[in-house]
Design an enzyme around this catalytic site. Structure first.
Site, PDB file in Angstrom:
ATOM      1  N   ASP A  30       0.847  -1.184   0.000  1.00 15.92           N
ATOM      2  CA  ASP A  30       0.000   0.000   0.000  1.00 15.92           C
ATOM      3  C   ASP A  30       0.891   1.247   0.000  1.00 15.92           C
ATOM      4  O   ASP A  30       1.893   1.323   0.707  1.00 15.92           O
ATOM      5  CB  ASP A  30      -0.919   0.002   1.230  1.00 15.92           C
ATOM      6  CG  ASP A  30      -2.060   0.983   1.082  1.00 15.92           C
ATOM      7  OD1 ASP A  30      -3.215   0.536   0.940  1.00 15.92           O
ATOM      8  OD2 ASP A  30      -1.806   2.210   1.102  1.00 15.92           O
ATOM      9  N   HIS A 100     -10.585  -5.109  -3.103  1.00 20.35           N
ATOM     10  CA  HIS A 100      -9.254  -5.465  -2.610  1.00 20.35           C
ATOM     11  C   HIS A 100      -9.346  -5.818  -1.138  1.00 20.35           C
ATOM     12  O   HIS A 100     -10.236  -5.371  -0.434  1.00 20.35           O
ATOM     13  CB  HIS A 100      -8.259  -4.313  -2.817  1.00 20.35           C
ATOM     14  CG  HIS A 100      -8.750  -2.995  -2.303  1.00 20.35           C
ATOM     15  ND1 HIS A 100      -9.660  -2.220  -2.996  1.00 20.35           N
ATOM     16  CD2 HIS A 100      -8.497  -2.333  -1.154  1.00 20.35           C
ATOM     17  CE1 HIS A 100      -9.936  -1.128  -2.303  1.00 20.35           C
ATOM     18  NE2 HIS A 100      -9.251  -1.168  -1.174  1.00 20.35           N
TER      19      HIS A 100
HETATM   20  P1  AMP Z   1      -9.731   1.561   0.359  1.00 25.31           P
HETATM   21  O1  AMP Z   1      -9.770   2.851   1.136  1.00 25.31           O
HETATM   22  O2  AMP Z   1     -10.181   0.370   1.155  1.00 25.31           O
HETATM   23  O3  AMP Z   1     -10.427   1.683  -0.973  1.00 25.31           O
HETATM   24  O4  AMP Z   1      -8.208   1.279   0.093  1.00 25.31           O
HETATM   25  C1  AMP Z   1      -7.520   1.798  -1.003  1.00 25.31           C
HETATM   26  C2  AMP Z   1      -6.067   1.712  -0.666  1.00 25.31           C
HETATM   27  O5  AMP Z   1      -5.329   1.866  -1.859  1.00 25.31           O
HETATM   28  C3  AMP Z   1      -5.584   2.790   0.312  1.00 25.31           C
HETATM   29  O6  AMP Z   1      -5.036   2.175   1.473  1.00 25.31           O
HETATM   30  C4  AMP Z   1      -4.544   3.545  -0.497  1.00 25.31           C
HETATM   31  O7  AMP Z   1      -3.452   3.967   0.287  1.00 25.31           O
HETATM   32  C5  AMP Z   1      -4.143   2.515  -1.546  1.00 25.31           C
HETATM   33  N1  AMP Z   1      -3.617   3.066  -2.779  1.00 25.31           N
HETATM   34  C6  AMP Z   1      -4.150   4.052  -3.526  1.00 25.31           C
HETATM   35  N2  AMP Z   1      -3.396   4.275  -4.620  1.00 25.31           N
HETATM   36  C7  AMP Z   1      -2.354   3.393  -4.546  1.00 25.31           C
HETATM   37  C8  AMP Z   1      -1.218   3.141  -5.375  1.00 25.31           C
HETATM   38  N3  AMP Z   1      -0.984   3.840  -6.508  1.00 25.31           N
HETATM   39  N4  AMP Z   1      -0.356   2.175  -4.991  1.00 25.31           N
HETATM   40  C9  AMP Z   1      -0.585   1.462  -3.863  1.00 25.31           C
HETATM   41  N5  AMP Z   1      -1.625   1.667  -3.039  1.00 25.31           N
HETATM   42  C10 AMP Z   1      -2.502   2.625  -3.379  1.00 25.31           C
END
Ligand code: AMP
Length: 114
Positions: A30, A100
């Site tokens: 993440d 996810h």
């Molecule tokens: P959610 O809030 O459950 O939808 O989780 C989305 C997650 O994706 C968050 O923890 C973000 O930090 C992560 N995230 C968003 N963009 C990226 C990226 N480019 N690479 C890795 N993680 C990401």
């Protein structure tokens, strides 16, 4: 519907730190970790939310969870404990609408969560 950022990552259009990949799922670090270990397990199939998963996705959903377990073992957090989180929709904090599973570990987690 436009492609999610996770689809772009899976297609290698956006960089990410991958820790696992097979025909069905990827796992990556993440970008904004909330624990020492914070890995996202993401199916290649772009299901927007858990509400959109169908009975056809039963094996895929199981694979996500078992992949998280394997990564937890590899990361050395299985013995102490870890948490798996699926945020479903805005009210639960979902920000990326491509399903996810968060694998969180390496610290203590309160229960119930805030
Ligand atoms: P959610 O809030 O459950 O939808 O989780 C989305 C997650 O994706 C968050 O923890 C973000 O930090 C992560 N995230 C968003 N963009 C990226 C990226 N480019 N690479 C890795 N993680 C990401």
């Amino acid at each position: 519907m436009s492609e999610s950022i996770f689809t772009k990552i899976i297609k290698r259009e956006i960089p990410a730190n991958f820790v696992y990949e097979d025909d069905d799922v990827v796992a990556l670090e993440d970008i904004n970790p909330v624990a020492p270990v914070h890995i996202l397990i993401i199916p290649k199939k772009p299901i927007p939310t858990l509400n959109d998963a169908s009975d056809d996705d039963e094996n895929l959903m199981g694979k996500m969870i078992l992949t998280a377990k394997k990564i937890a073992l590899e990361k050395g957090i299985a013995e102490d404990g870890y948490r798996l989180v699926f945020n479903c929709n805005e009210g639960a904090g979902q920000t990326v609408f491509h399903i996810h599973c968060h694998l969180l570990g390496g610290r203590y987690f309160n229960w119930p969560p805030g």
